[in-house]
Motif scaffolding. Sequence first.
Motif, short mmCIF file in Angstrom:
data_model
loop_
_atom_site.label_atom_id
_atom_site.label_comp_id
_atom_site.label_asym_id
_atom_site.label_seq_id
_atom_site.Cartn_x
_atom_site.Cartn_y
_atom_site.Cartn_z
N GLU A 1 88.50 68.97 51.81
CA GLU A 1 89.47 69.83 51.12
C GLU A 1 89.51 69.51 49.63
OE1 GLU A 1 92.56 70.48 54.86
OE2 GLU A 1 92.89 68.85 53.44
N GLU A 2 89.43 68.24 49.30
CA GLU A 2 89.43 67.83 47.89
C GLU A 2 88.19 68.35 47.18
OE1 GLU A 2 91.63 66.63 44.99
OE2 GLU A 2 92.26 66.01 46.99
N LEU A 3 87.04 68.32 47.87
CA LEU A 3 85.81 68.83 47.27
C LEU A 3 85.94 70.31 46.95
CD1 LEU A 3 82.24 67.99 48.66
CD2 LEU A 3 82.76 70.06 47.40
N PRO B 1 84.80 65.43 36.35
CA PRO B 1 85.95 64.54 36.60
C PRO B 1 87.27 65.13 36.12
CG PRO B 1 84.73 63.79 34.68
CD PRO B 1 83.95 64.94 35.24
N LEU B 2 87.76 66.11 36.87
CA LEU B 2 88.99 66.81 36.50
C LEU B 2 90.23 66.15 37.07
CD1 LEU B 2 87.71 70.46 37.05
CD2 LEU B 2 88.29 69.42 34.85
N THR B 3 90.12 65.53 38.24
CA THR B 3 91.28 64.90 38.88
C THR B 3 90.92 63.52 39.41
OG1 THR B 3 90.88 65.67 41.15
CG2 THR B 3 92.01 67.20 39.66
N ALA B 4 91.94 62.70 39.56
CA ALA B 4 91.73 61.37 40.11
C ALA B 4 91.33 61.43 41.58
CB ALA B 4 93.00 60.53 39.95
N TYR B 5 91.90 62.37 42.32
CA TYR B 5 91.69 62.38 43.76
C TYR B 5 90.27 62.76 44.16
CZ TYR B 5 96.52 61.31 44.66
OH TYR B 5 97.72 60.66 44.72
N SER B 6 89.62 63.59 43.36
CA SER B 6 88.23 63.92 43.70
C SER B 6 87.34 62.68 43.59
CB SER B 6 87.70 65.03 42.79
OG SER B 6 87.61 64.59 41.45
#
Length: 216
Positions: free
Chosen positions: A178-180, A117-122
């Motif tokens: 792309e987020e993945l 869990p590095l970013t909110a968008y992922s």
Amino acid sequence: MTEETRAREDIARFAKSIFDRGLTGGSSGNISMRLSDGTVLVTPTGSSMGNLDPARISHLDERWTLLSGDAPTKEIPLHSAFYETRSRTGAVVHLHSSHSVALSVLPDTNPDNVLPPLTAYSIMRLGKVKLLPYFMPGDPAMGDAVRGLAGKRSAVLLANHGPVVAGKDLDAAVYAMEELEETAKLALLTRGMNPVMLSGAQIGSLVRKYDVEWVD
């Protein structure tokens, strides 16, 4: 312009963008998109995502029988499993993107949730991403493995192969893919550096606010 014609052009446009940015190479990767009549457009087998002819994209009926265009990708069992188990699926994208594949072969990758869990968008766009075992390309068992998840995951990572993402439409599926890949890249870049992850409370807030599927 008809819905089908527009969809064919959208698939070719997104595929070229994916190829041009090096997210999949050669003749690897495939995209499918469901039309309003229940039929499906699928990129042809052996085709390069960088040079698709919209008119030759495979058009399949609801039973996945070829109606027109070239022969479809051999990964049909993988695509069909998402449409069958997730009624909201409007498109599926499968790539061989390098960072995601790298993450899939590392022994300490969490098979239940491959992305830290590095970013909110992922979290917002993907929820938990399941690592599935290796299958030979085109093996119908890949579809069975996706069906075994009972529609609880919108994205999976095939070990030694690549990611697969289902979205409500083509835009959503491509953006989530792309987020993945970007999150997989961040995970590899920060590996062994003890990065600060999002907390359980922060993840919970995102899950509630954006109605994220966050299931085991």
